[in-house]
Design a protein around this motif. Structure first.
Motif, PDB file in Angstrom:
ATOM      1  N   ASN A  65      15.196  21.415  69.388  1.00  0.00           N
ATOM      2  CA  ASN A  65      15.215  21.072  70.679  1.00  0.00           C
ATOM      3  C   ASN A  65      16.726  19.847  70.704  1.00  0.00           C
ATOM      4  O   ASN A  65      16.667  18.862  71.816  1.00  0.00           O
ATOM      5  CB  ASN A  65      14.287  19.863  70.636  1.00  0.00           C
ATOM      6  N   VAL A  66      17.448  19.491  69.815  1.00  0.00           N
ATOM      7  CA  VAL A  66      18.379  18.096  69.568  1.00  0.00           C
ATOM      8  C   VAL A  66      19.716  19.143  70.312  1.00  0.00           C
ATOM      9  O   VAL A  66      20.101  20.002  69.533  1.00  0.00           O
ATOM     10  CB  VAL A  66      18.487  17.930  68.489  1.00  0.00           C
ATOM     11  N   LYS A  67      20.061  18.429  71.606  1.00  0.00           N
ATOM     12  CA  LYS A  67      21.356  18.865  71.420  1.00  0.00           C
ATOM     13  C   LYS A  67      22.868  19.265  70.369  1.00  0.00           C
ATOM     14  O   LYS A  67      23.387  18.120  70.085  1.00  0.00           O
ATOM     15  CB  LYS A  67      22.308  18.478  73.555  1.00  0.00           C
ATOM     16  N   VAL A  68      24.055  20.349  70.546  1.00  0.00           N
ATOM     17  CA  VAL A  68      24.534  20.458  69.666  1.00  0.00           C
ATOM     18  C   VAL A  68      25.701  20.893  70.326  1.00  0.00           C
ATOM     19  O   VAL A  68      25.828  21.789  71.247  1.00  0.00           O
ATOM     20  CB  VAL A  68      24.704  21.082  68.147  1.00  0.00           C
ATOM     21  N   GLU A  69      26.879  20.453  70.181  1.00  0.00           N
ATOM     22  CA  GLU A  69      28.856  21.146  71.259  1.00  0.00           C
ATOM     23  C   GLU A  69      29.867  21.496  69.910  1.00  0.00           C
ATOM     24  O   GLU A  69      29.388  19.729  69.479  1.00  0.00           O
ATOM     25  CB  GLU A  69      28.768  19.673  72.256  1.00  0.00           C
ATOM     26  N   SER A 111      26.954  33.781  77.534  1.00  0.00           N
ATOM     27  CA  SER A 111      26.483  33.350  76.971  1.00  0.00           C
ATOM     28  C   SER A 111      25.070  34.741  76.623  1.00  0.00           C
ATOM     29  O   SER A 111      24.688  34.993  77.791  1.00  0.00           O
ATOM     30  CB  SER A 111      25.384  32.049  76.987  1.00  0.00           C
ATOM     31  N   SER A 112      24.327  35.069  74.959  1.00  0.00           N
ATOM     32  CA  SER A 112      23.427  35.218  74.978  1.00  0.00           C
ATOM     33  C   SER A 112      22.689  35.248  75.419  1.00  0.00           C
ATOM     34  O   SER A 112      21.355  35.479  75.509  1.00  0.00           O
ATOM     35  CB  SER A 112      23.818  36.006  73.511  1.00  0.00           C
ATOM     36  N   CYS A 113      21.997  34.082  75.591  1.00  0.00           N
ATOM     37  CA  CYS A 113      21.364  33.274  75.990  1.00  0.00           C
ATOM     38  C   CYS A 113      21.411  31.764  76.980  1.00  0.00           C
ATOM     39  O   CYS A 113      22.173  31.493  77.152  1.00  0.00           O
ATOM     40  CB  CYS A 113      20.211  32.976  75.557  1.00  0.00           C
ATOM     41  N   GLY A 114      19.783  31.873  77.680  1.00  0.00           N
ATOM     42  CA  GLY A 114      20.246  30.666  78.432  1.00  0.00           C
ATOM     43  C   GLY A 114      19.946  29.720  77.865  1.00  0.00           C
ATOM     44  O   GLY A 114      20.323  28.326  78.225  1.00  0.00           O
ATOM     45  N   THR A 157      22.115  28.632  75.389  1.00  0.00           N
ATOM     46  CA  THR A 157      23.658  28.409  75.288  1.00  0.00           C
ATOM     47  C   THR A 157      24.863  28.209  76.158  1.00  0.00           C
ATOM     48  O   THR A 157      25.207  28.813  76.933  1.00  0.00           O
ATOM     49  CB  THR A 157      24.493  29.311  74.221  1.00  0.00           C
ATOM     50  N   VAL A 158      25.183  27.149  76.699  1.00  0.00           N
ATOM     51  CA  VAL A 158      25.961  27.003  77.663  1.00  0.00           C
ATOM     52  C   VAL A 158      27.325  26.889  78.024  1.00  0.00           C
ATOM     53  O   VAL A 158      28.066  25.523  77.125  1.00  0.00           O
ATOM     54  CB  VAL A 158      25.621  26.048  78.326  1.00  0.00           C
ATOM     55  N   PRO A 159      28.135  27.814  77.936  1.00  0.00           N
ATOM     56  CA  PRO A 159      30.084  27.679  77.551  1.00  0.00           C
ATOM     57  C   PRO A 159      30.280  27.158  79.071  1.00  0.00           C
ATOM     58  O   PRO A 159      30.191  27.325  80.304  1.00  0.00           O
ATOM     59  CB  PRO A 159      30.208  29.118  77.667  1.00  0.00           C
ATOM     60  N   GLU A 160      31.650  25.744  78.816  1.00  0.00           N
ATOM     61  CA  GLU A 160      32.142  26.031  80.055  1.00  0.00           C
ATOM     62  C   GLU A 160      34.075  26.018  79.098  1.00  0.00           C
ATOM     63  O   GLU A 160      34.316  26.060  77.959  1.00  0.00           O
ATOM     64  CB  GLU A 160      32.512  24.501  79.735  1.00  0.00           C
ATOM     65  N   TYR A 161      34.813  26.751  79.937  1.00  0.00           N
ATOM     66  CA  TYR A 161      35.935  27.159  80.514  1.00  0.00           C
ATOM     67  C   TYR A 161      36.489  26.727  81.191  1.00  0.00           C
ATOM     68  O   TYR A 161      36.338  26.624  82.105  1.00  0.00           O
ATOM     69  CB  TYR A 161      35.482  28.559  80.314  1.00  0.00           C
ATOM     70  N   PRO A 162      38.499  27.035  81.032  1.00  0.00           N
ATOM     71  CA  PRO A 162      39.464  26.522  82.035  1.00  0.00           C
ATOM     72  C   PRO A 162      39.109  27.255  83.156  1.00  0.00           C
ATOM     73  O   PRO A 162      39.087  28.763  82.883  1.00  0.00           O
ATOM     74  CB  PRO A 162      40.423  26.726  81.173  1.00  0.00           C
ATOM     75  N   LYS A 163      39.259  27.031  84.341  1.00  0.00           N
ATOM     76  CA  LYS A 163      39.309  27.839  85.382  1.00  0.00           C
ATOM     77  C   LYS A 163      40.913  28.282  85.778  1.00  0.00           C
ATOM     78  O   LYS A 163      40.763  28.451  86.917  1.00  0.00           O
ATOM     79  CB  LYS A 163      38.212  27.064  86.733  1.00  0.00           C
ATOM     80  N   GLU A 164      41.427  27.350  85.526  1.00  0.00           N
ATOM     81  CA  GLU A 164      43.287  27.492  86.161  1.00  0.00           C
ATOM     82  C   GLU A 164      43.943  28.693  85.247  1.00  0.00           C
ATOM     83  O   GLU A 164      43.552  28.976  83.782  1.00  0.00           O
ATOM     84  CB  GLU A 164      43.602  26.334  86.456  1.00  0.00           C
ATOM     85  N   ALA A 165      44.919  29.134  85.189  1.00  0.00           N
ATOM     86  CA  ALA A 165      45.415  29.854  84.448  1.00  0.00           C
ATOM     87  C   ALA A 165      45.596  29.280  83.152  1.00  0.00           C
ATOM     88  O   ALA A 165      46.482  28.303  83.461  1.00  0.00           O
ATOM     89  CB  ALA A 165      46.422  30.776  85.101  1.00  0.00           C
ATOM     90  N   GLU A 183      27.912  24.619  74.189  1.00  0.00           N
ATOM     91  CA  GLU A 183      26.465  23.498  74.358  1.00  0.00           C
ATOM     92  C   GLU A 183      25.276  24.338  73.704  1.00  0.00           C
ATOM     93  O   GLU A 183      25.107  25.480  74.668  1.00  0.00           O
ATOM     94  CB  GLU A 183      26.064  22.691  75.811  1.00  0.00           C
ATOM     95  N   TYR A 184      24.676  23.958  72.531  1.00  0.00           N
ATOM     96  CA  TYR A 184      23.758  24.662  72.346  1.00  0.00           C
ATOM     97  C   TYR A 184      22.221  24.003  72.300  1.00  0.00           C
ATOM     98  O   TYR A 184      22.652  23.232  71.789  1.00  0.00           O
ATOM     99  CB  TYR A 184      23.849  25.410  70.570  1.00  0.00           C
ATOM    100  N   ASN A 185      21.780  24.415  72.939  1.00  0.00           N
ATOM    101  CA  ASN A 185      20.032  23.049  73.099  1.00  0.00           C
ATOM    102  C   ASN A 185      19.473  22.741  71.886  1.00  0.00           C
ATOM    103  O   ASN A 185      18.485  21.894  72.002  1.00  0.00           O
ATOM    104  CB  ASN A 185      18.897  23.418  74.650  1.00  0.00           C
TER     105      ASN A 185
END
Length: 146
Positions: free
Chosen positions: A63-67, A87-90, A92-100, A112-114
């Motif tokens: 239960n400690v977040k890592v990134e 992600s394969s489960c809730g 794990t949260v990905p953040e990606y660039p929205k611009e080309a 980020e993994y919780n």
């Protein structure tokens, strides 16, 4: 009667061929060049090259977040677009660039993994891209201790 239809058809075809316009002569050469350029570009794909596609957090507390960040470069000749990251489960949260991402430019995918779960875990992030393959997969690993 058959002779009449054949003669009428032949006369019509002759009139269309002789009196008609030359379609090839009406093609705008600039438009043709532009169409050929678009067709050639449509055959090209961006290429995404990651420094690493797997990251191991090692031993972490539950239960400690890592990134982490997955750094990549567009090594193709056309802009790279990432349209989704899932992600394969809730946990794990990905953040990606929205611009080309322009050819030759770099970008990063933050993940980020919780810290949920116990013992050895493996989670994936799937990117939807405009690369030839269409998807790219990133993996995180950890050993979660209570």
């Amino acid at each position: 009667m058959k002779k009449m239809f054949l003669l009428a058809g032949a006369a019509l075809m002759t009139a269309c061929n002789n009196g008609g316009t030359n379609a090839v002569g009406k093609i705008n050469q600039d438009n043709l060049a532009q169409a050929e350029k678009v067709a050639e570009q449509s055959k090209q794909f961006p290429e995404i090259k990651f420094e690493e596609t797997t990251h191991d957090f090692g031993e972490i507390k539950q239960n400690v977040k890592v990134e982490t960040s997955f750094v990549f470069k567009n090594t193709g000749k056309v802009p790279l677009v990432i349209s989704n990251a899932s992600s394969s489960c809730g946990c794990t949260v990905p953040e990606y660039p929205k611009e080309a991402i322009a050819p030759g430019e770099k970008g990063e995918i933050k993940v980020e993994y919780n810290g949920s779960g116990k013992d050895a875990i493996t989670k994936t992030v799937t990117l939807t891209t405009n690369t030839e393959k269409g998807t790219e997969t990133l993996t995180i690993k950890a050993f979660v201790k209570e």
